[in-house]
Design a protein around this motif. Structure first.
Motif, mmCIF file in Angstrom:
data_model
loop_
_atom_site.group_PDB
_atom_site.id
_atom_site.type_symbol
_atom_site.label_atom_id
_atom_site.label_comp_id
_atom_site.label_asym_id
_atom_site.label_seq_id
_atom_site.Cartn_x
_atom_site.Cartn_y
_atom_site.Cartn_z
ATOM 1 N N LEU A 19 24.237 6.115 24.122
ATOM 2 C CA LEU A 19 25.323 5.038 24.480
ATOM 3 C C LEU A 19 26.683 5.795 24.275
ATOM 4 O O LEU A 19 27.415 5.685 25.069
ATOM 5 C CB LEU A 19 25.347 3.885 23.581
ATOM 6 C CG LEU A 19 24.115 2.929 23.505
ATOM 7 C CD1 LEU A 19 24.237 2.022 22.549
ATOM 8 C CD2 LEU A 19 23.932 2.544 25.105
ATOM 9 N N GLY A 20 26.707 6.778 23.285
ATOM 10 C CA GLY A 20 28.127 7.522 23.204
ATOM 11 C C GLY A 20 28.402 8.764 23.871
ATOM 12 O O GLY A 20 29.524 8.823 24.226
ATOM 13 N N TYR A 21 27.289 9.389 24.374
ATOM 14 C CA TYR A 21 27.415 10.614 25.006
ATOM 15 C C TYR A 21 26.527 10.593 26.216
ATOM 16 O O TYR A 21 27.233 10.921 27.296
ATOM 17 C CB TYR A 21 27.170 11.815 24.089
ATOM 18 C CG TYR A 21 27.042 13.217 24.843
ATOM 19 C CD1 TYR A 21 28.247 13.725 25.180
ATOM 20 C CD2 TYR A 21 25.679 13.615 25.424
ATOM 21 C CE1 TYR A 21 28.362 15.050 25.816
ATOM 22 C CE2 TYR A 21 25.691 14.883 26.045
ATOM 23 C CZ TYR A 21 26.955 15.489 26.306
ATOM 24 O OH TYR A 21 27.133 16.802 26.966
ATOM 25 N N GLU A 22 25.452 10.482 26.498
ATOM 26 C CA GLU A 22 24.586 10.666 27.445
ATOM 27 C C GLU A 22 24.949 9.872 28.411
ATOM 28 O O GLU A 22 25.095 10.492 29.530
ATOM 29 C CB GLU A 22 22.998 10.608 27.119
ATOM 30 C CG GLU A 22 22.107 11.199 28.274
ATOM 31 C CD GLU A 22 20.828 11.097 27.714
ATOM 32 O OE1 GLU A 22 20.322 12.235 27.148
ATOM 33 O OE2 GLU A 22 20.341 10.151 27.840
ATOM 34 N N GLN A 23 25.137 8.585 28.431
ATOM 35 C CA GLN A 23 25.300 7.591 29.494
ATOM 36 C C GLN A 23 26.718 7.895 30.102
ATOM 37 O O GLN A 23 26.810 8.023 31.321
ATOM 38 C CB GLN A 23 25.227 5.991 28.919
ATOM 39 C CG GLN A 23 23.730 5.849 29.231
ATOM 40 C CD GLN A 23 23.259 4.376 28.729
ATOM 41 O OE1 GLN A 23 22.116 3.895 28.799
ATOM 42 N NE2 GLN A 23 24.465 3.609 28.285
ATOM 43 N N THR A 48 28.382 10.556 30.289
ATOM 44 C CA THR A 48 28.241 11.837 30.741
ATOM 45 C C THR A 48 27.503 11.854 32.099
ATOM 46 O O THR A 48 28.090 12.400 33.059
ATOM 47 C CB THR A 48 27.715 13.134 29.888
ATOM 48 O OG1 THR A 48 28.463 13.203 28.588
ATOM 49 C CG2 THR A 48 27.475 14.370 30.620
ATOM 50 N N LEU A 49 26.456 11.078 31.942
ATOM 51 C CA LEU A 49 25.855 11.180 33.351
ATOM 52 C C LEU A 49 26.559 10.296 34.431
ATOM 53 O O LEU A 49 26.352 10.612 35.510
ATOM 54 C CB LEU A 49 24.314 10.375 33.095
ATOM 55 C CG LEU A 49 23.308 11.412 32.453
ATOM 56 C CD1 LEU A 49 22.066 10.504 32.039
ATOM 57 C CD2 LEU A 49 22.922 12.213 33.298
ATOM 58 N N GLN A 50 27.148 9.307 34.004
ATOM 59 C CA GLN A 50 28.106 8.484 34.968
ATOM 60 C C GLN A 50 29.268 9.228 35.384
ATOM 61 O O GLN A 50 29.341 9.323 36.686
ATOM 62 C CB GLN A 50 28.621 7.150 34.032
ATOM 63 C CG GLN A 50 29.038 6.070 35.130
ATOM 64 C CD GLN A 50 30.354 6.493 35.846
ATOM 65 O OE1 GLN A 50 31.363 6.949 35.519
ATOM 66 N NE2 GLN A 50 30.063 6.090 37.045
ATOM 67 N N ALA A 51 29.693 10.205 34.712
ATOM 68 C CA ALA A 51 30.917 11.052 35.126
ATOM 69 C C ALA A 51 30.303 12.093 36.024
ATOM 70 O O ALA A 51 31.065 12.498 36.932
ATOM 71 C CB ALA A 51 31.690 11.795 33.686
#
Length: 152
Positions: free
Chosen positions: A109-113, A115-118
């Motif tokens: 929730l804090g990093y992966e999603q 980052t993938l969205q960006a």
């Protein structure tokens, strides 16, 4: 995470009086390892990279097991830990599974999603709308490049 820590928490001890538990635990570990290896292969083949942030994928990985659930690697490691908890009959390993789950969900929730969205924008948003993060779909997602003619 899924091997050394549970082994250390149990000192490698498994109750020999519970062969059904050991067998069930072993099945969970084997399934988890199999899914984990399949995911690594998918990252290399489809994503042209690795799951590691130091060598990320060049393409969004949405094929293979990722057509059913967005986080199969984390679920696979969780299955490995759960399998060891069952096989060892260990409450300490169950507690470790809970710590692992909180850490993984927080990371996703804090990093992966974000980052993938960006990185992948609308293609990740579409994938995320159709494929659950923590429980598998009943049928595989047939998104872009995932139809019957696809080799993925």
């Amino acid at each position: 995470m899924g091997g050394v820590v549970p082994w250390l928490l149990t000192a490698g001890y498994s109750d020999p009086a519970a062969p059904v538990s050991v067998t069930l635990g072993l099945v969970l570990v084997v399934v988890g390892v199999t899914v984990l290896v399949a995911c690594f292969v998918q990252f290399v083949r489809e994503g042209r990279g690795t799951p590691a942030p130091v060598a990320p994928t060049q393409e969004l990985v949405v094929g293979g097991i990722y057509r059913w659930v967005r986080n199969p690697m984390y679920l696979a490691v969780g299955a490995i830990i759960l399998g060891q908890a069952v096989a060892f009959g260990s409450g300490a390993v169950v507690a470790w599974l809970a710590v692992f789950a909180v850490a993984v969900v927080s990371f996703v929730l804090g990093y992966e999603q974000p980052t993938l969205q960006a990185t992948y924008g609308e293609s990740y948003d579409e994938y995320r709308r159709h494929v659950p993060g923590w429980y598998p779909r009943l049928t595989p997602w047939q998104g872009p490049g995932q139809g019957p003619a696809s080799s993925r």
